[in-house]
Design a protein around this motif. Structure first.
Motif, short mmCIF file in Angstrom:
data_model
loop_
_atom_site.label_atom_id
_atom_site.label_comp_id
_atom_site.label_asym_id
_atom_site.label_seq_id
_atom_site.Cartn_x
_atom_site.Cartn_y
_atom_site.Cartn_z
N UNK A 1 -49.02 33.51 -16.28
CA UNK A 1 -48.78 34.94 -16.55
C UNK A 1 -49.15 35.73 -15.31
N UNK A 2 -48.16 36.43 -14.76
CA UNK A 2 -48.41 37.17 -13.53
C UNK A 2 -48.18 36.27 -12.33
N UNK A 3 -48.79 36.67 -11.19
CA UNK A 3 -48.54 35.88 -9.96
C UNK A 3 -49.46 34.68 -9.82
N UNK A 4 -50.40 34.53 -10.75
CA UNK A 4 -51.29 33.36 -10.71
C UNK A 4 -52.42 33.48 -9.71
N UNK A 5 -52.48 34.64 -9.06
CA UNK A 5 -53.57 34.83 -8.08
C UNK A 5 -54.84 35.33 -8.77
N UNK A 6 -54.71 35.73 -10.03
CA UNK A 6 -55.90 36.17 -10.75
C UNK A 6 -56.87 35.00 -10.87
N UNK A 7 -58.15 35.29 -10.89
CA UNK A 7 -59.09 34.17 -10.96
C UNK A 7 -60.18 34.36 -12.01
N UNK A 8 -60.78 33.23 -12.34
CA UNK A 8 -61.82 33.19 -13.36
C UNK A 8 -62.97 32.30 -12.92
N UNK B 1 -50.37 13.20 -12.05
CA UNK B 1 -49.62 12.29 -11.18
C UNK B 1 -48.23 12.78 -10.87
N UNK B 2 -47.88 13.97 -11.32
CA UNK B 2 -46.56 14.53 -11.05
C UNK B 2 -46.74 15.90 -10.44
N UNK B 3 -45.85 16.26 -9.55
CA UNK B 3 -45.92 17.62 -9.02
C UNK B 3 -44.96 18.46 -9.86
N UNK B 4 -45.51 19.15 -10.84
CA UNK B 4 -44.65 19.95 -11.72
C UNK B 4 -44.78 21.42 -11.32
N UNK B 5 -43.65 22.04 -11.02
CA UNK B 5 -43.68 23.46 -10.65
C UNK B 5 -43.89 24.32 -11.89
N UNK B 6 -44.81 25.27 -11.83
CA UNK B 6 -45.04 26.13 -13.01
C UNK B 6 -43.92 27.15 -13.19
N UNK B 7 -43.81 27.65 -14.41
CA UNK B 7 -42.93 28.80 -14.64
C UNK B 7 -43.81 30.05 -14.59
N UNK B 8 -43.19 31.17 -14.25
CA UNK B 8 -43.96 32.42 -14.18
C UNK B 8 -43.40 33.43 -15.17
N UNK B 9 -44.30 34.17 -15.82
CA UNK B 9 -43.86 35.24 -16.73
C UNK B 9 -44.60 36.52 -16.33
N UNK B 10 -44.20 37.67 -16.88
CA UNK B 10 -44.94 38.90 -16.54
C UNK B 10 -46.42 38.77 -16.93
#
Ligand code: UD2
Length: 314
Positions: A208-215, A263-272
């Motif tokens: 959700x979002x650009x994925x740069x948010x952190x925790x 073991x797989x490089x799976x590209x994430x999907x992005x949403x708002x």
């Protein structure tokens, strides 16, 4: 307080965090009582210790059962709650009965049964979206959901019980807890539990979002450690502590790591982005370090590996 506990009650002991706490208490030789209404917890979390504990199926809104369950207990670990922020937004009144009134009943039962100390699960949600980082225990609070208000109310009641009635109370503000047994089934489950199940089934996650948010992700066994210290350290009474790691991980790098484990490089999907999502959250754990001697044992990669194995095997 003596570091060896005799009899203890864990409310919400069949849940994700509660059941790990029960494991540690049983291993430490305590006489453990669990009270859980199984609304979000599950008996399967306690299957391996079921012969070593006393289990009561019931709600913290029932003071009679609370009085019975906390009889002769030295400490109560209060983990029971309606834990989903979204559920409290949709059910502000029902959730207050559980999270506010239920907590008050726990404290009151402790007072009447002369329990020495109550350790309460609070949340980093009480800080809201104040941009000041890291989050310090004494910074201004800005609860932004019924859940956050309810957790804050619990803290305030805990202080009153500590100051007025001499019942020792300690509140722990959990940051983003993860680990085995975390339920991934709702869209509002913890991001790690959701991403784990995606990775195991080799499907892309939705970021959700650009994925740069952190925790600040803290492994459940470190949260257990903090609870045990909070129950036994003399200096803890009447206080509130952040429980995290003091380090942060972005959602993008979280997926990179989990995807590597699969073991797989799976590209994430992005949403708002999620409405109201906080971009950055990280704890200052200086107070927990100095007063409790708390130091997390699990580096993120180590905790994540253990967690991945659990989701893969279960
Ligand atoms: C945490 C707590 C919550 C409350 C809140 C206070 C957990 C599980 N929840 O919510 O109880 O205390 O902090 O601020 O610890 N995300 C994705 N994809 C997904 C799921 C989540 O990108 O499929 C993102 C989400 O937008 C957020 C981050 O991951 O930026 C963490 O989400 P979360 O729901 O695990 O936890 P959070 O911090 O919103």
């Amino acid at each position: 307080m003596n570091s060896r506990l005799s009899k203890v009650l864990v409310t919400g002991g069949a849940g994700f965090i509660g059941s790990h706490l029960v494991d540690a208490l049983v291993a430490g030789g305590c006489d453990v009582v669990v009270l859980d209404d199984l609304s979000s917890g599950s008996l399967s979390n306690l299957e391996h210790v079921k012969d070593k504990i006393t289990f009561y199926k019931g709600t913290i809104q029932d003071q009679k059962i609370l009085m019975k369950a906390s009889e002769n207990c030295e400490v109560i670990f209060h983990q029971a709650a309606m834990v989903s922020v979204t559920k409290t937004v949709n059910n502000p009144v029902d959730s207050a009965f559980i999270n506010d009134l239920g907590t008050l009943f726990v404290l009151e039962s402790a007072r009447q049964n002369k329990v020495k100390r109550v350790v309460l699960a609070s949340s980093s949600a009480v800080y809201g979206d104040d941009p000041l980082l890291p989050k310090h225990e004494n910074m201004p609070l800005k609860p932004m959901s019924p859940y956050a208000v309810q957790k804050l109310t619990g803290e305030l009641y805990a202080r009153i019980y500590n100051d007025l009635y001499g019942l020792e109370t300690v509140c722990l503000r959990y940051f983003n807890v993860y680990g085995p047994r975390q339920d991934p089934s709702s869209p509002y489950s913890g991001v790690i539990s959701i991403f784990m199940t995606r990775a195991v089934s080799k499907k892309p996650p939705v970021i959700c979002g650009d994925g740069k948010q952190y925790r600040d992700f803290v492994f459940v066994k470190d949260v257990v450690k903090a609870n045990l210290l909070a129950a036994t350290e003399d200096d803890a009474a009447g206080r509130i502590f952040n429980i995290g790691t003091g380090k942060h991980v972005s959602i993008n790098s979280l997926w990179d790591m989990i995807s590597l484990f699969s073991g797989l490089k799976i590209e994430p999907e992005y949403s708002p982005p999620r409405p109201g999502d906080i971009t950055e959250s990280v704890a200052s754990i200086e107070q927990a370090k100095s007063a409790l001697g708390f130091e997390p044992d699990y580096l993120f990669e180590k905790g994540l590996k253990i967690t991945f194995k659990w989701y893969k095997d279960s």
